[in-house]
Design an enzyme around this catalytic site. Structure first.
Site, PDB file in Angstrom:
ATOM      1  N   ARG A  23       0.816  -1.206   0.000  1.00 16.23           N
ATOM      2  CA  ARG A  23       0.000   0.000   0.000  1.00 16.23           C
ATOM      3  C   ARG A  23       0.859   1.271   0.000  1.00 16.23           C
ATOM      4  O   ARG A  23       0.608   2.169  -0.807  1.00 16.23           O
ATOM      5  CB  ARG A  23      -0.994  -0.027   1.157  1.00 16.23           C
ATOM      6  CG  ARG A  23      -2.144  -1.021   0.910  1.00 16.23           C
ATOM      7  CD  ARG A  23      -2.984  -1.206   2.139  1.00 16.23           C
ATOM      8  NE  ARG A  23      -2.165  -1.623   3.274  1.00 16.23           N
ATOM      9  CZ  ARG A  23      -2.590  -1.623   4.530  1.00 16.23           C
ATOM     10  NH1 ARG A  23      -3.794  -1.201   4.824  1.00 16.23           N
ATOM     11  NH2 ARG A  23      -1.791  -2.046   5.489  1.00 16.23           N
ATOM     12  N   ASN A  41      -6.389  -2.696   1.671  1.00 16.56           N
ATOM     13  CA  ASN A  41      -6.320  -4.157   1.680  1.00 16.56           C
ATOM     14  C   ASN A  41      -7.735  -4.695   1.734  1.00 16.56           C
ATOM     15  O   ASN A  41      -8.588  -4.104   2.399  1.00 16.56           O
ATOM     16  CB  ASN A  41      -5.615  -4.649   2.948  1.00 16.56           C
ATOM     17  CG  ASN A  41      -4.102  -4.601   2.810  1.00 16.56           C
ATOM     18  OD1 ASN A  41      -3.573  -4.459   1.710  1.00 16.56           O
ATOM     19  ND2 ASN A  41      -3.419  -4.737   3.941  1.00 16.56           N
TER      20      ASN A  41
END
Ligand code: FE
Ligand code: MG
Ligand code: ZN
Ligand code: ZN
Lengths: 779, 329
Positions: A23, A41
């Site tokens: 990320r 996520n």
């Protein structure tokens, strides 16, 4: 930028993308490309929405694949254009929980370069902190309790981040952004040294220093490692190693060694570059490598008695790093368990079960959520071969060949229970196979618990709803009995078929092929013991046992598995009948009474099951060559034959015969064994004979392969852990124009059975044999 | 073929092909003998058939087995054995001397035990259709005090007592059949057990469960009782007596004495506080003079029988599978 000029895209990425800094990487990339949007996520992986000009989006898409974090793996990436929205920033959002979880937890990784630098920097706030980690390294699977991989779903939920750690954790540009196990001396796990009564002897760095001093003084230290306890002892001290051997009741089996660095490994071992790379890989497996000749004087010969190889590893965690750095020499690091049981993970449990073995315990308060042994690999046939798949590799899933044309029954969740020894279980969902780490031998109640836990993990991690259980055909296996007592449909799969398919699965092969499956024992479809099998698959529904080794009896059944001389007795009985028992090799070994019993057993089939096992053939040859007096661990005799052959460079082989019996070929080893004994009587050196025995097996493989006429040949089964045999067989087969495939990422031993069971069931479903009724699948 | 060996297959045969047709509470209990209320009396009833080759073996013969075996099944319910029936199936051509010897032995055994052989039957089958002689005996006994003895009474913490060393009968039969010699002579352990049980009960020991070890051996009995009680049963390998010749022969033959048959051994489950006294009572009886406490019922609600070795390593016990094939790969 106005919404009219720009486009918006969404990405769904599956694979190893959580817990690897994916990320923050996406965040930085989006900033770089001047895009807006968000990333999060979810239970399947990572979800991204980005918005910008077509050029920017194109650039983002390309760099996403190219510059992804080094530990990540993209298995599937789908993207679509969606309606632009009005927004002005790019953000990282909270995880989204989705109903069907296909996410992958990262395996545990050794400290990265950055963390190591901080670890040794006196000005860093994590100087000498044994639990340092970041998004590029540290514990993952061993601390995870569910998906998605967030701190709340790990053992770190017990620790509240301090202000500084919290800041790092929240800063998308920090290396520790969402590093779930993030910790520091102020807020994270702490070390403690205890005696076996549980009294605390020291804490923090002092505990570590004291443990180092204890190892230095020849004591056995139980260390709470990454996936479980390890027992540590000074490898240069024979008394220390012998003490560990006697306490662990492990008389000969080599101990693995932990080395401080690669330079020192090179002093002890002769390594190839490939082996060096493997040792340094962030998975930090144990790698079996050759010792230097003569052995390093500082190494106790008791570490690896009568064995020219060493199992080596480099520090797998900052704690290991600090310990071994202080000692500056190799130490024994072996699994903290009673032999055969799974590795201990809990402080209190370890103190009870290891109290008779360890002098003290180096503990910490970060719980281990699931037991993980050290992984073991060996470089063979030009590639690393998995012998035990656990820490560093589990639970990264295998991907089955896409070529399967799924029928309805083939695409549902299935759980494969594997074999009883070196057990590992696996869940199949579509073409993804989630395999548990190595569990061990399903013989103890503790192992059965770990086995059941691994299966329930499939439910809690991936919401598995298996409609089918796959197990071995052996009726006496604990796993088979376990399956029988469930309400789910059970399919029993022959052991060597599973071996064959495990190798094909690994190579993505889905056409006709020859499988050479050689191992110790597996339950055959005729109720006898198999282990030297040649199976032909037509690429559809048909599997045929086209050849096998000539069978011989194992007087005493499992007792013979532990005594190579009993295997020799069975072998020689095939050659000479009753007279075999008067041969010196047996008379010198057994008492008069034993000889009488053995004769009776062989004549009347009394507890003397017949086998076609290549593994037992190796055992018998070890006895005939005088290489193995007693078997104290599995594979000992076969390894002795392999090592003995290292000194022999004869290119010759012994004679053998290929005869026909009904519908299959019999590889008759009798001429070879006869010649091997005769040469011994003539004084030929053991090394030459061991080498010629290997060459003979290679010739046998090639002769059957030539008869079978299949282009693709797969080598599977525990016997192909033998490097000399595997390499010689593969190269000779290739010389003769075959495509020879050996194992790599899937263990050739029974650790690969679960995957083989799954691939076999999928292939049979694809060819319409395995219907909803299922049933027992046999040759 | 393996269905009669007392292991896995016997169990399957019973569960699948026999019990379903005789659905009543006594069958459901799955015990060797059943306690039947009759007025205010508690009658105990059992039956058993005996097939053994050879008919005569060191320490006994089929006749003795037929008496002791049925008496023991009654004793395991805590009953005093009273009456036996005897049915014979003779193969044509069986020598009369053989029959006489067996019958004499039966009579002697019955007298020794104090039961009366009160009824019977004889059939002759064609040559080749029987191994010489089969015997079936049924037995009736009486509970002298109200007793609750059975797997359902097993409690966590109970100690497991074994009445003596194991494996003598099975190894004696095998040696006789296969012509194997022992360094020291070995005899079957076949013996009546009601006397020893009566002593326990009369001394006021709270016996929770009794089971004689026959086919399938100690291991199979432990597995069965773990399953029917629902608890984990732990036995310590080092505390299980095995005599040297049995140990030696098992070692050579690759057999596990835990699975070898017995005809004069039993295990008893008693509360922890009674264990020592129970042991000393049993040690005072000739048939159980080698009694040992071999383990306990753990407070673990898992139906498992576990064997712990001297190092503390625990192994799951299972019923004997049909054939013993190696599992190790
Ligand atoms: Fe195998
Ligand atoms: Mg009976
Ligand atoms: Zn790091
Ligand atoms: Zn902190």
């Amino acid at each position: 930028m106005s919404t009219e000029q720009c486009a918006r895209k969404q990405f769904e990425i599956a694979g190893v993308v959580q817990g690897v800094g994916f990320r923050p990487f996406v965040y930085r990339l989006a900033q770089d490309c001047e895009l807006t949007g968000w990333v999060a996520n979810n239970s399947n992986g990572v979800y991204i929405e980005v918005q910008g000009t077509a050029d920017q989006l194109e650039q983002f898409t390309q760099r996403l694949r190219r510059e992804r974090p080094p530990q990540s793996r993209i298995d599937r990436l789908t993207s679509a254009s969606i309606r632009p929205q009005s927004e002005s920033t790019f953000v990282i959002r909270e995880s989204i929980a989705t109903p069907e979880a296909n996410g992958i937890v990262m395996p545990d990784l050794a400290p990265c370069g950055e963390c190591l630098r901080e670890l040794s920097d006196p000005t860093d706030r994590r100087y000498r902190y044994p639990f340092i980690n970041c998004t590029q390294c540290g514990p993952r699977y061993s601390i995870s309790e569910g998906l998605p991989y967030d701190r709340a779903n790990t053992a770190m939920r017990h620790f509240t981040l301090c202000e500084s750690c919290e800041r790092e954790y929240r800063d998308p540009l920090d290396r520790r952004f969402h590093a779930e196990p993030n910790a520091c001396p102020a807020c994270g796990p702490q070390l403690q040294l205890c005696d076996s009564a549980g009294n605390c002897l020291a804490t923090g760095d002092e505990a570590l220093q004291q443990a180092v001093a204890d190892i230095d003084a020849g004591k056995t230290v139980a260390l709470k490692g990454v996936g479980g306890f390890q027992l540590l002892a000074d490898a240069s001290s024979t008394p220390a190693v012998l003490k560990l051997r006697s306490r662990k009741h492990r008389s000969h089996k080599p101990f693995a060694l932990l080395f401080p660095n690669m330079d020192m490994v090179r002093e002890y071992c002769a390594l190839t570059q490939q082996e060096e790379r493997l040792l340094c890989a962030p998975q930090r497996p144990i790698v079996l490598v050759q010792q230097r000749e003569p052995a390093h004087p500082a190494l106790s010969p008791q570490v690896s008695p009568r064995n020219p190889d060493l199992g080596i590893m480099l520090p797998a965690s900052p704690l290991h790093q600090l310990l071994i750095e202080a000692l500056q020499r190799p130490i024994v690091a072996t699994s903290g368990n009673l032999s055969g049981e799974p590795i201990c993970t809990e402080n209190s449990e370890a103190r009870i079960r290891l109290s008779g073995i360890a002098d003290c315990f180096l503990l910490h308060d970060r719980p281990i959520s699931r037991p993980l042994d050290d992984s073991v690999l060996r470089v063979m046939d030009g590639k690393p071969v998995m012998l035990r798949r656990a820490r560093g590799y589990a639970p990264v899933p295998h991907v089955l060949p896409q070529v399967l044309s799924e029928r309805a029954s083939g695409s549902c969740d299935m759980i494969a229970l594997g074999a009883d020894f070196k057990n590992s279980v696996a869940l199949a969902r579509n073409t993804t196979v989630f395999a548990s780490p190595h569990i061990g031998d399903l013989e103890s109640p503790v192992a059965l618990e770990v086995f059941e836990r691994a299966i329930s993990d499939f439910q809690s991690f991936y919401q598995a709803k298996p409609h089918r259980l796959l197990c071995d055909a052996h009726p006496g296996y604990v796993s088979s009995r376990w399956a029988k007592n469930r309400r789910t449909e059970v399919i029993r799969i022959q052991h060597h078929i599973a071996h064959f398919f495990s190798c094909m699965a690994e190579h993505g092969h889905r056409q006709s092929a020859l499988g050479i499956c050689w191992d110790g024992t597996g339950y055959g479809t005729d109720g006898t013991v198999w282990g030297g099998e040649f199976l032909r698959w037509d690429g559809g529904a048909k599997i045929q046992r086209i050849a096998s080794l000539k069978s011989f009896a194992l007087p005493g059944g499992e007792r013979a598995v532990r005594d190579p001389y009993r295997c020799a007795a069975g072998l020689l009985y095939e050659l000479h009948g009753k007279d075999a028992l008067q041969l010196p090799v047996l008379r010198d070994r057994f008492s008069r009474q034993e000889i009488g019993y053995l004769a009776r057993m062989l004549e009347t089939d009394l507890n003397s099951p017949c086998c076609t096992s290549a593994g037992r053939l190796f055992d018998a040859v070890a006895a005939l060559l005088g290489l193995c007096d007693e078997m104290t661990f599995e594979g000992q005799a076969a390894m002795a034959v392999e090592y003995a052959a290292r000194g022999g460079e004869s290119p010759d082989n012994y004679p053998f015969r290929l005869t026909h019996d009904g519908d299959r070929w019999i590889v008759d080893w009798r001429p070879a064994i006869k010649a091997l004994i005769e040469e011994g009587a003539d004084g030929a050196p053991v090394a030459e004979r061991a080498a010629k025995f290997h060459n003979t097996l290679v010739e046998m493989l090639c002769a059957v392969a030539a008869t079978a006429g299949e282009e693709h040949v797969f080598l599977s089964g525990g016997v192909f852990q033998n490097c000399r045999l595997t390499e010689a067989a593969a190269s000779k087969l290739r010389q003769q124009g075959f495509q020879a495939h050996s194992h790599g990422s899937v263990p050739p031993n029974d650790g690969g059975i679960a995957l083989g069971q799954i691939y076999y069931a999928r292939c049979m479903a694809a060819s319409g044999v395995l219907t909803e009724e299922g049933g027992s699948l046999c040759v | 073929l393996g269905h009669g060996s007392g292991g896995e297959l016997s169990q399957q045969l019973l569960q699948k092909h026999i019990f379903p047709y005789f659905n009543n509470p006594w069958v459901a209990e799955g015990r060797d003998s059943s306690v039947l209320p009759l007025g205010d009396q508690q009658l105990v009833f059992t039956t058993d058939s005996y097939v053994v080759t050879p008919l005569f073996f060191p320490g006994g013969d089929i006749g003795k087995l037929a008496v002791y075996g049925t008496v023991n099944d009654l004793a395991m319910s805590g009953a005093r054995p009273l009456y036996l029936s005897c049915s014979l199936i003779l193969e044509e051509g069986l020598p009369m001397e053989t029959l006489d010897r067996v019958m004499a032995s039966m009579g002697e055994a019955a007298a020794e035990v104090g039961v009366a052989l009160v009824t019977g039957d004889t059939k002759v089958v064609e040559r080749g259709k029987g191994d010489g002689l089969y015997i079936n005996t049924s037995g009736i006994g009486m509970l002298e005090q109200p007793l609750q003895i059975g797997p359902g009474q097993i409690q966590p913490g109970d100690r497991i007592l074994l009445s003596g060393d194991i494996g003598r009968h099975g190894m004696t039969i095998m040696a006789t059949r296969e012509g194997l010699e022992f360094e020291s002579p070995l005899q079957s352990d076949c013996a009546p057990l009601h006397g020893a049980v009566a002593k326990l009960l009369n001394a006021g020991i709270v016996v929770h469960c009794l089971r004689d070890l026959t086919r399938g051996g100690l291991a199979t009995v432990l597995v069965e009782l773990a399953e029917s009680s629902g608890y984990q049963l732990l036995a310590r390998e080092d505390d299980i007596p095995v005599c040297t010749p049995v140990q030696g022969a098992c070692e050579i033959l690759g057999l596990d004495p835990l699975y070898v048959a017995n005809e004069g051994r039993f295990i008893a489950f008693v509360p922890e506080q009674d264990a020592a006294r129970a042991q000393s009572i049993l040690c005072g009886c000739p048939v159980s003079e080698g009694c040992q406490v071999i383990g306990e019922v753990r407070n673990v609600a898992r139906p498992q029988a576990v064997l712990e070795n001297a190092l503390g390593y625990e192994r799951l016990l299972d019923r004997l599978p049909g054939e013993q094939l190696p599992r190790i790969c």
